[in-house]
Design an enzyme around this catalytic site. Structure first.
Site, PDB file in Angstrom:
ATOM      1  N   GLU A 155     -10.292   5.309  -3.100  1.00  0.00           N
ATOM      2  CA  GLU A 155      -9.981   6.679  -3.535  1.00  0.00           C
ATOM      3  C   GLU A 155     -11.197   7.047  -4.578  1.00  0.00           C
ATOM      4  O   GLU A 155     -10.738   7.330  -5.849  1.00  0.00           O
ATOM      5  CB  GLU A 155      -8.730   6.799  -4.339  1.00  0.00           C
ATOM      6  CG  GLU A 155      -7.563   6.473  -3.102  1.00  0.00           C
ATOM      7  CD  GLU A 155      -6.018   6.758  -3.893  1.00  0.00           C
ATOM      8  OE1 GLU A 155      -5.947   6.957  -5.122  1.00  0.00           O
ATOM      9  OE2 GLU A 155      -5.386   6.657  -2.978  1.00  0.00           O
ATOM     10  N   GLU A 272      -3.169   3.378   6.111  1.00  0.00           N
ATOM     11  CA  GLU A 272      -1.912   3.769   5.559  1.00  0.00           C
ATOM     12  C   GLU A 272      -1.019   4.682   6.008  1.00  0.00           C
ATOM     13  O   GLU A 272      -0.411   5.557   5.683  1.00  0.00           O
ATOM     14  CB  GLU A 272      -2.112   3.883   3.787  1.00  0.00           C
ATOM     15  CG  GLU A 272      -2.844   2.959   3.076  1.00  0.00           C
ATOM     16  CD  GLU A 272      -3.103   3.246   1.545  1.00  0.00           C
ATOM     17  OE1 GLU A 272      -2.213   4.096   1.292  1.00  0.00           O
ATOM     18  OE2 GLU A 272      -4.087   2.446   1.036  1.00  0.00           O
TER      19      GLU A 272
HETATM   20  C1  XIL Z   1       1.424   2.572  -3.408  1.00  0.00           C
HETATM   21  C2  XIL Z   1       2.670   1.464  -2.817  1.00  0.00           C
HETATM   22  O1  XIL Z   1       3.307   1.569  -1.507  1.00  0.00           O
HETATM   23  C3  XIL Z   1       3.843   1.442  -3.895  1.00  0.00           C
HETATM   24  O2  XIL Z   1       4.752   0.428  -3.436  1.00  0.00           O
HETATM   25  C4  XIL Z   1       3.126   1.331  -5.117  1.00  0.00           C
HETATM   26  O3  XIL Z   1       4.208   1.649  -6.089  1.00  0.00           O
HETATM   27  C5  XIL Z   1       1.988   2.293  -5.633  1.00  0.00           C
HETATM   28  O4  XIL Z   1       1.031   2.255  -4.563  1.00  0.00           O
HETATM   29  N1  XIL Z   1      -2.563   5.004  -1.827  1.00  0.00           N
HETATM   30  C6  XIL Z   1      -2.814   3.465  -1.654  1.00  0.00           C
HETATM   31  C7  XIL Z   1      -1.716   2.655  -2.008  1.00  0.00           C
HETATM   32  O5  XIL Z   1      -3.957   3.270  -1.603  1.00  0.00           O
HETATM   33  O6  XIL Z   1      -1.957   1.490  -2.643  1.00  0.00           O
HETATM   34  C8  XIL Z   1      -0.652   3.150  -2.632  1.00  0.00           C
HETATM   35  O7  XIL Z   1       0.632   2.243  -2.364  1.00  0.00           O
HETATM   36  C9  XIL Z   1      -0.236   4.649  -1.939  1.00  0.00           C
HETATM   37  C10 XIL Z   1      -1.177   5.516  -1.960  1.00  0.00           C
END
Ligand code: XIL
Length: 363
Positions: A155, A272
């Site tokens: 990000e 993701e």
């Molecule tokens: C999220 C996790 O799923 C949660 O369990 C945690 O509390 C916060 O982070 N983008 C990302 C991930 O790159 O690391 C994030 O994951 C979701 C958004």
């Protein structure tokens, strides 16, 4: 019959928890379907969750060729104090993946979130370079034999931060300027010479969202610059957190963007993937149709691009999803963002994945 070979009644009588789907044996493995096309399919996991839920572990075993540490490899998990590393959860993730015969996707070496509180103070222009490279050397080095790909920086683009190059004014940026990105990749390359190294971001998915379309342009220039500077980057990781309440506007714009990334000689990973159904109206049956439509529309376009080599869902079952805490529904119904329901039964979203892999061209 359950997959343990017991009748449902016998299993209940014996006190066995019936969490697995009766259709289990008929379920085609997402890993195998993807692999047949040269795509690595996986899911994000939390080590304590998989340890406590053997039926879920079985589901992962059946479907995943790769497992991502959802949180265990973030700074706040690994770095409780400035001078102590805690590898327990990350090691447990790697050990679990090894038992499953799955690869490990590392997430994430550098991110502006999930930073431990002590880092706020410790991070200064004078200390930041060493903090960054030491961390990457220790972490990527430790898992050099087991993590096959890393989100090196996560990000990094935020157009609202007002810079012409679109880079986010993250703590790392403030301390080191734009060079922190290349430095992170070079440190990762040195520590884990065989790992694929990705730059990850969100907000690149939808054709009908102006800021996302603009972010694609910003991302392309950034990737071009990194390649031109000889930075060892192998892939763009597109997170793929989709919103079921939106029209699935994945078309010519997304196709063109993916082709442009591929033209830079980069691979593309979807890292993701899930579909937020927080604001999707209707009963479960309707919501499942809507969620599956988003999976299908997105993957149909994405998998048409041969540079796309990995697809990872952010969890695999609605039983364990960070969406339930982060995006709960107003009607208090359980959220259903993933391919398997809370009873581990395949949903329409699973079928959308099956169809998308089956229809994808071979790499
Ligand atoms: C999220 C996790 O799923 C949660 O369990 C945690 O509390 C916060 O982070 N983008 C990302 C991930 O790159 O690391 C994030 O994951 C979701 C958004």
């Amino acid at each position: 019959m359950t997959r343990l070979g017991l009748s449902r009644r016998a299993a209940l009588a014996s006190g066995l928890a019936l969490t697995a789907a009766p259709t289990w044996a008929a379920e085609r493995s997402l890993r195998d379907l993807a692999a047949a096309k040269g795509v690595l399919f996986g899911a994000a996991i939390e080590p304590h969750v998989v340890q406590d839920d053997p039926a879920f572990a079985d589901l992962l075993q059946r479907h995943c060729g790769s497992l991502t540490a959802e949180n265990a490899m973030k700074w706040n998990a690994l770095r409780p104090t400035p001078d102590r590393f805690d590898f327990a959860a990350a090691d447990a993730t790697v050990a679990f993946a090894r038992r499953q015969g799955a690869q490990v996707y590392g997430h994430a070496l550098v991110w502006h979130e999930a930073m431990p509180a002590w880092l706020d103070e410790a991070l200064t222009p004078r200390t930041a370079g060493a903090l960054l490279s030491d961390h990457i050397r220790r972490v990527a080095g430790r898992y050099a034999g087991s993590v096959t790909a890393w989100d090196v920086v996560n990000e990094v683009v935020e157009r609202n931060d007002g810079r012409r190059d679109g880079l986010r004014l993250s703590p790392w940026f403030r301390a080191l300027g734009p060079s922190y990105i290349g430095a992170a990749f070079r440190a990762a390359r040195q520590a884990a010479p065989r790992a694929r190294l990705a730059l990850a971001d969100y907000g690149l998915e939808y054709d009908d969202e102006r800021w996302m379309v603009e972010k694609r342009g910003t991302m392309l220039s950034l990737l071009e610059d990194l390649k031109a500077a000889g930075v060892p980057i192998h892939a763009l990781a597109i997170q793929g957190h989709l919103d079921g309440a939106r029209r699935p506007a994945f078309g010519a714009g997304l196709r063109r963007f993916l082709a442009q990334v591929a033209n830079l000689g980069l691979e593309i990973y979807i890292t993701e993937l899930d579909v937020n159904d927080q604001k999707v109206p209707g009963n479960v049956a309707r919501r499942d149709v809507v969620v599956a439509d988003s999976y299908r529309a997105f993957l149909d376009v994405v998998l048409d691009e041969p540079a796309v080599r990995r697809v990872t869902t952010w969890g695999l079952t609605d039983r364990h999803t960070s969406k339930s805490g982060m995006f709960p529904r107003a009607d208090r119904a359980g959220v259903r963002p993933l391919p398997f329901d809370a009873a581990l039964r395949p949903k329409l979203a699973y079928q959308a994945l099956v169809d998308a892999f089956a229809g994808a061209p071979r790499r």
